[in-house]
Design a protein around this motif. Structure first.
Motif, short mmCIF file in Angstrom:
data_model
loop_
_atom_site.label_atom_id
_atom_site.label_comp_id
_atom_site.label_asym_id
_atom_site.label_seq_id
_atom_site.Cartn_x
_atom_site.Cartn_y
_atom_site.Cartn_z
N THR A 48 -26.20 6.39 -57.99
CA THR A 48 -26.87 5.74 -59.12
C THR A 48 -26.72 4.23 -59.18
N ALA A 49 -25.83 3.65 -58.37
CA ALA A 49 -25.57 2.22 -58.50
C ALA A 49 -24.98 1.65 -57.22
N THR A 50 -24.95 0.31 -57.17
CA THR A 50 -24.30 -0.40 -56.07
C THR A 50 -23.26 -1.34 -56.68
N TYR A 51 -22.09 -1.36 -56.07
CA TYR A 51 -20.98 -2.19 -56.54
C TYR A 51 -20.51 -3.08 -55.40
N PHE A 52 -19.81 -4.15 -55.77
CA PHE A 52 -19.17 -4.99 -54.75
C PHE A 52 -17.67 -4.87 -54.93
N VAL A 53 -16.99 -4.48 -53.86
CA VAL A 53 -15.55 -4.26 -53.88
C VAL A 53 -14.88 -5.31 -53.00
N LYS A 54 -13.87 -5.97 -53.54
CA LYS A 54 -13.08 -6.88 -52.73
C LYS A 54 -11.61 -6.57 -52.98
N ALA A 55 -10.80 -6.71 -51.94
CA ALA A 55 -9.40 -6.30 -52.05
C ALA A 55 -8.52 -7.14 -51.13
N LEU A 56 -7.29 -7.31 -51.59
CA LEU A 56 -6.24 -7.96 -50.80
C LEU A 56 -4.97 -7.11 -50.90
N PRO A 57 -4.14 -7.12 -49.85
CA PRO A 57 -2.82 -6.48 -50.00
C PRO A 57 -2.07 -7.09 -51.18
N SER A 58 -1.33 -6.27 -51.89
CA SER A 58 -0.64 -6.74 -53.09
C SER A 58 0.39 -7.83 -52.81
N ASP A 59 0.84 -7.93 -51.55
CA ASP A 59 1.82 -8.97 -51.20
C ASP A 59 1.18 -10.15 -50.49
N HIS A 60 -0.14 -10.23 -50.49
CA HIS A 60 -0.82 -11.34 -49.82
C HIS A 60 -0.57 -12.64 -50.58
N ARG A 61 -0.47 -13.75 -49.87
CA ARG A 61 -0.16 -15.03 -50.53
C ARG A 61 -1.29 -15.49 -51.45
N TRP A 62 -2.50 -14.94 -51.27
CA TRP A 62 -3.61 -15.33 -52.14
C TRP A 62 -3.94 -14.26 -53.17
N VAL A 63 -3.06 -13.29 -53.38
CA VAL A 63 -3.40 -12.21 -54.29
C VAL A 63 -3.59 -12.71 -55.72
N TRP A 64 -2.99 -13.86 -56.03
CA TRP A 64 -3.18 -14.45 -57.37
C TRP A 64 -4.65 -14.74 -57.64
N THR A 65 -5.44 -14.97 -56.59
CA THR A 65 -6.87 -15.25 -56.81
C THR A 65 -7.59 -14.03 -57.36
N GLN A 66 -7.08 -12.84 -57.06
CA GLN A 66 -7.68 -11.62 -57.61
C GLN A 66 -7.50 -11.59 -59.13
N GLN A 67 -6.27 -11.91 -59.57
CA GLN A 67 -6.01 -11.94 -61.01
C GLN A 67 -6.84 -13.02 -61.69
N ARG A 68 -6.98 -14.17 -61.01
CA ARG A 68 -7.79 -15.25 -61.58
C ARG A 68 -9.23 -14.79 -61.77
N GLU A 69 -9.78 -14.08 -60.79
CA GLU A 69 -11.15 -13.59 -60.92
C GLU A 69 -11.27 -12.59 -62.06
N ALA A 70 -10.28 -11.72 -62.20
CA ALA A 70 -10.31 -10.74 -63.28
C ALA A 70 -10.23 -11.44 -64.64
N ASP A 71 -9.40 -12.47 -64.73
CA ASP A 71 -9.22 -13.17 -66.01
C ASP A 71 -10.47 -13.95 -66.41
N ILE A 72 -11.12 -14.56 -65.43
CA ILE A 72 -12.22 -15.46 -65.76
C ILE A 72 -13.56 -14.74 -65.92
N ALA A 73 -13.66 -13.54 -65.37
CA ALA A 73 -14.96 -12.84 -65.33
C ALA A 73 -15.66 -12.77 -66.69
N PRO A 74 -14.97 -12.44 -67.79
CA PRO A 74 -15.70 -12.35 -69.07
C PRO A 74 -16.28 -13.69 -69.54
#
Length: 268
Positions: A48-74
């Motif tokens: 029924t839909a198409t999504y975009f999935v992006k992922a990093l290992p939880s210990d990756h040095r750039w994993v903070w960018t994932q949280q930043r994207e989640a925080d800023i999205a709204p």
């Protein structure tokens, strides 16, 4: 430097199951060749839909960018994709977004996309700066200036995307931008400056790239000294990023940044 990519289905089974608990059964997926900030980046298709999935290992040095994207999205919904879910499971940090319809922007000289991208940069600059943790432009560029007073040119409170790779800009019925992990606050003209480097990398002369940047009202807030300082800082940044054995992608952006710096230095 680019992050090594793995296929979507190489994620641990428990992580794939967690994604499907949100999206429903995934029938197929495809991974874009563009982009370098995620270990997994894929469009996943359900019935029924198409999504975009992006992922990093939880210990990756750039994993903070994932949280930043989640925080800023709204806060960037007028110009970005909706965040469906943020999952941390099985050693992976996973973001699920709506998949924006459209294609990547064409930055080459003569492209019909250039006007809509300039408009997008203006729209971002008009958004309220969200009350979340953001990088600061002076902090990000401090290591790449040789005159401390140059940092004052980059200071400000305007919301900036900063990563104007054409693969982040989706042109459809509306033009929007993804990959907000490096969102920053700073001087209002900086996004136009970052775009200038990508335009040069796409084949524009520095003069042509600046003419497109100048279509964005915030560009007028930049001084000649500020533009030269910014061009110089980015030339140093990309030269440091490239090192002695730059991959072709990094070498292209480094060359563009250096070309802009030389153009700015030669101006009376």
């Amino acid at each position: 430097m680019p992050t090594a990519r793995i296929p979507y289905d190489a994620l641990p089974p428990a992580a794939l199951a967690a994604i499907e608990a949100t999206t429903g059964p995934v029938l197929s997926f495809d991974s874009p060749a563009e982009g370098f900030n995620s270990a997994v980046a894929a469009k996943v298709h359900t019935a029924t839909a198409t999504y975009f999935v992006k992922a990093l290992p939880s210990d990756h040095r750039w994993v903070w960018t994932q949280q930043r994207e989640a925080d800023i999205a709204p806060y960037v919904r007028p110009v970005g994709p909706a965040l469906i879910a943020h999952l941390v499971t099985s050693g992976w940090d996973i973001l699920i977004f709506e998949a924006l319809p459209g294609r990547h922007a064409d930055y080459r000289p003569g492209s019909a996309d250039l006007s809509s991208v300039a408009d997008l940069i203006q729209r971002i600059g008009e958004l309220p700066t969200p009350p979340i943790e953001l990088r600061d432009a002076t902090q990000r560029l401090a290591a790449y200036v040789t005159v401390e007073n140059d940092l004052q040119h980059f200071a400000g409170t305007t919301l900036l995307h900063t990563d104007w790779n054409s693969s982040n800009v989706i042109v459809g019925a509306d033009t929007r931008i993804v990959d907000w992990g490096w969102a920053t606050r700073g001087a209002p003209w900086l996004d136009a400056g970052y775009w200038t480097i990508w335009l040069i990398a796409a084949g524009h002369t520095p003069a042509s790239a600046e003419r497109h940047g100048a279509r964005i009202p915030a560009w007028q807030a930049a001084t000649a000294e500020g533009l030269e300082a910014f061009a110089a800082a980015n030339a140093r940044l990309w030269s440091a990023t490239a090192g002695e054995q730059a991959d072709p992608w990094t070498h292209r952006i480094m060359t563009a940044a250096n070309d802009w710096h030389e153009f700015r230095r030669a101006m009376p």
